[in-house]
Design a protein around this motif. Structure first.
Motif, short mmCIF file in Angstrom:
data_model
loop_
_atom_site.label_atom_id
_atom_site.label_comp_id
_atom_site.label_asym_id
_atom_site.label_seq_id
_atom_site.Cartn_x
_atom_site.Cartn_y
_atom_site.Cartn_z
N PHE A 24 0.83 -1.21 0.00
CA PHE A 24 0.00 0.00 0.00
C PHE A 24 0.86 1.26 0.00
CE2 PHE A 24 -3.37 -2.94 1.15
CZ PHE A 24 -4.42 -2.46 0.40
N GLY A 25 2.06 1.14 0.60
CA GLY A 25 3.00 2.27 0.58
C GLY A 25 3.37 2.62 -0.85
N TYR A 26 3.64 1.59 -1.65
CA TYR A 26 3.99 1.80 -3.07
C TYR A 26 2.80 2.42 -3.81
CZ TYR A 26 4.99 0.77 -7.95
OH TYR A 26 5.17 0.89 -9.29
N LEU A 27 1.62 1.82 -3.56
CA LEU A 27 0.41 2.34 -4.24
C LEU A 27 0.13 3.79 -3.83
CD1 LEU A 27 -1.94 -0.75 -4.00
CD2 LEU A 27 -0.82 0.12 -6.04
N THR A 28 0.35 4.10 -2.54
CA THR A 28 0.11 5.46 -2.06
C THR A 28 1.04 6.45 -2.75
OG1 THR A 28 -0.50 4.50 0.04
CG2 THR A 28 -0.12 6.85 0.05
N LYS A 29 2.32 6.02 -2.96
CA LYS A 29 3.26 6.91 -3.67
C LYS A 29 2.77 7.17 -5.09
CE LYS A 29 7.48 6.11 -1.15
NZ LYS A 29 8.59 5.20 -0.99
N GLN A 30 2.27 6.13 -5.74
CA GLN A 30 1.73 6.29 -7.10
C GLN A 30 0.53 7.24 -7.08
OE1 GLN A 30 3.28 4.89 -9.79
NE2 GLN A 30 4.74 4.26 -8.22
N GLN A 31 -0.30 7.05 -6.03
CA GLN A 31 -1.47 7.94 -5.90
C GLN A 31 -1.03 9.40 -5.72
OE1 GLN A 31 -3.30 6.05 -2.53
NE2 GLN A 31 -5.05 5.44 -3.76
N ASP A 32 0.02 9.60 -4.91
CA ASP A 32 0.51 10.97 -4.66
C ASP A 32 0.91 11.64 -5.97
OD1 ASP A 32 0.05 10.83 -2.00
OD2 ASP A 32 2.09 10.23 -1.46
#
Lengths: 311, 216
Positions: free
Chosen positions: B36-44
């Motif tokens: 989710f950390g990776y996905l959150t960075k993509q979302q950012d």
């Protein structure tokens, strides 16, 4: 999704402070000092207790009998070594405790990351809606050039008004013949504040008014027939889905309010109208018979003109 | 098997199960955290992109402002000021025209996807046809470069493009400028007139729309 997020938030409500405290103990200088303090206190109490027990044992034999300095030193070091050996012997348990503690930290972080992910997803949806609403354009009308007489400088055209209820141009166009060939399509334009547009609560409104040209002054221009039999401008006709958040009857009553805004600037400002003026896009290049020019209203403000794409 | 041994074996099995459980939870938590950390960075990154797009859509430039000095049923006297892209005023003039409604005409050119610019062309009124209006090019023609488009950090290709477009617009050779069109804005007599001593601004939107409103 919303319920799962709430459950995670509730679990994290007590996990997070525990996790923060564990991290505080094991990652900050003050935390290390606190741990060291606990260890020292543990050793002091252990040694003090052993010394006290030995003293009581001596007193039990004789009231005047006390442990000697060497005996006390022996007890001190033996208890110290015993305490460390005790810690070493309990290493597997301690490791288990550490595992659980850091498991709590990991779990809390994972919940926080999931929560961030869900919140970001919501934010993306909101921003997408804002972009969509701001980027929207609505067709106002189409001008079909029927004939251009450059010798006598006369242009004949047909104006097709767009009806959003029909989702198409109205079948009966207005035919116009005017002197000149730079055709100005004049409209009343009412632009709302970005905040109103972003939320999708309002759409910028346009009411076609007149046609004039580079040769004909606005006052001598030709009035456009832009209203239906009830006097409602076609541009205000909307499909039910296009009437944002209000039913059709309320929508038409809102139109009456808009008419009021035209004459009451203070009220208009309160309702989020940022500008109300007249605008006339016009096709400056040499127009030709058969050309179709479409007038659009932009939700960021103002009108634009584009040639209709033909296959 | 003696009872004590059975109890000890059960105790060890239970401890093992708990340990495996903790390890599995740990792995899942770590997976969720990093995944989710990776996905959150993509979302950012996506959020930043969307915010840029919103800012771009809301981008506005103001090439001119004007103030009505006098107005009666026959004529309008007004002062007009010109500004570059960095909002620096560089020219001003006081003009008088026959009529009651003041019209500001522009040529709008799309220079790239979603970005249009506008060149002020003329001022006329409800009584004066566009052809007989006041031509505005002289107010911002800086040796062939349109000063309303001047900006700090402009490179050579920008200057060349603006000069080329401006030359074509000035001379009326706009046939090869793809998507060019005119856009006029004015006040509405009786409904929303430009008021004496009030300052108005003309706003150019990135998508090509032009708006006139009071400069409050």
């Amino acid at each position: 999704m919303g319920n799962s997020q709430e459950i995670l938030q509730q679990i994290n409500w007590f996990l997070k402070p525990v996790s923060d405290f564990i991290l505080y103990l094991f990652t900050t200088k003050t935390g290390y000092l606190l741990l060291l303090l606990f260890l020292i206190l543990y050793l002091i109490f252990t040694i003090y207790n052993a010394l006290k027990v030995r003293k009581i044992a001596h007193e039990a034999i004789s009231r005047n009998l006390r442990p000697s300095f060497f005996e006390r030193m022996y007890i001190f070091f033996s208890e110290l070594i015993k305490a460390f050996m005790n810690i070493v012997s309990k290493l597997p348990v301690l490791l288990g405790v550490f595992l659980i503690l850091f498991g709590i930290v990991g779990l809390s972080n994972a919940f926080t990351t999931i929560d961030d992910y869900v919140n970001n997803q919501k934010r993306i949806q909101e921003l997408k809606t804002v972009v969509k609403n701001l980027d929207k354009s609505y067709i106002v009308a189409k001008l079909n050039i029927e004939d251009v007489d450059y010798v006598n400088n006369i242009t004949k055209l047909k104006v097709y008004y767009y009806d959003y209820k029909l989702d198409d141009y109205l079948p009966n166009p207005q035919s116009i013949e005017i002197k000149g060939h730079d055709i100005y399509f004049l409209n009343y334009v009412m632009n709302f504040d970005y905040s109103e547009i972003e939320s999708g609560n309002k759409v910028n409104l346009v009411m076609p008014y007149k046609i004039f040209s580079e040769e004909v002054a606005k006052d001598d221009g030709i009035l456009l027939q832009t209203t239906d039999s009830l006097g409602i401008p076609y541009i205000f006709h909307r499909d039910d889905n296009e009437i944002y958040g209000i039913d059709k009857d309320s929508y038409y009553s809102r139109l009456k309010e808009f008419a009021e805004f035209m004459t009451n600037q203070e009220k208009a400002r309160k309702e989020g109208i940022k500008s109300f003026y007249a605008a006339a896009p016009h096709f400056i290049n040499r127009i030709r018979k058969g050309q179709s020019i479409v007038i659009w209203v932009e939700q960021t403000g103002g009108l634009v003109l584009k040639k209709e794409r033909t296959f | 098997m003696p009872k004590n041994s059975i109890l000890q074996t059960n105790y060890l099995t239970m401890k093992g199960k708990i340990l495996i459980g903790i390890v599995i939870i740990g792995i899942l938590a770590a997976g969720a955290y990093y995944g989710f950390g990776y996905l959150t960075k993509q979302q950012d990154k996506k959020i930043a992109k969307l915010e840029d797009k919103i800012n771009f859509l809301k981008e506005e430039t103001i090439p001119l402002r004007f103030k009505i000095l006098e107005k009666d049923t026959a004529q309008i006297k007004f002062i007009v000021k010109f500004y570059d892209q960095d909002s620096v005023e560089f020219n001003t003039d006081t003009l008088t025209l026959q009529g009651q409604e003041l019209s500001f005409d522009f040529d709008v050119v799309k220079i790239k996807k979603g970005l249009s610019i506008a060149f002020p062309t003329k001022i006329f009124t409800n009584k004066i046809p566009a052809k007989k209006g006041i031509i505005l090019f002289k107010y911002y023609d800086d040796h062939g470069f349109p000063q309303t488009m001047s900006t700090n950090g402009a490179d050579t290709s920008y200057v060349r493009l603006m000069t080329e477009l401006f030359t074509k617009i000035k001379t009326g050779n706009t046939e090869d400028i793809k998507g060019i069109y005119g856009s006029m804005v004015q006040d509405i007599a009786k409904l929303n007139e430009f008021q004496v001593n009030h300052i108005y601004k003309i706003v150019i939107h990135s998508k090509g729309g032009i708006e006139v409103s009071e400069d409050l």
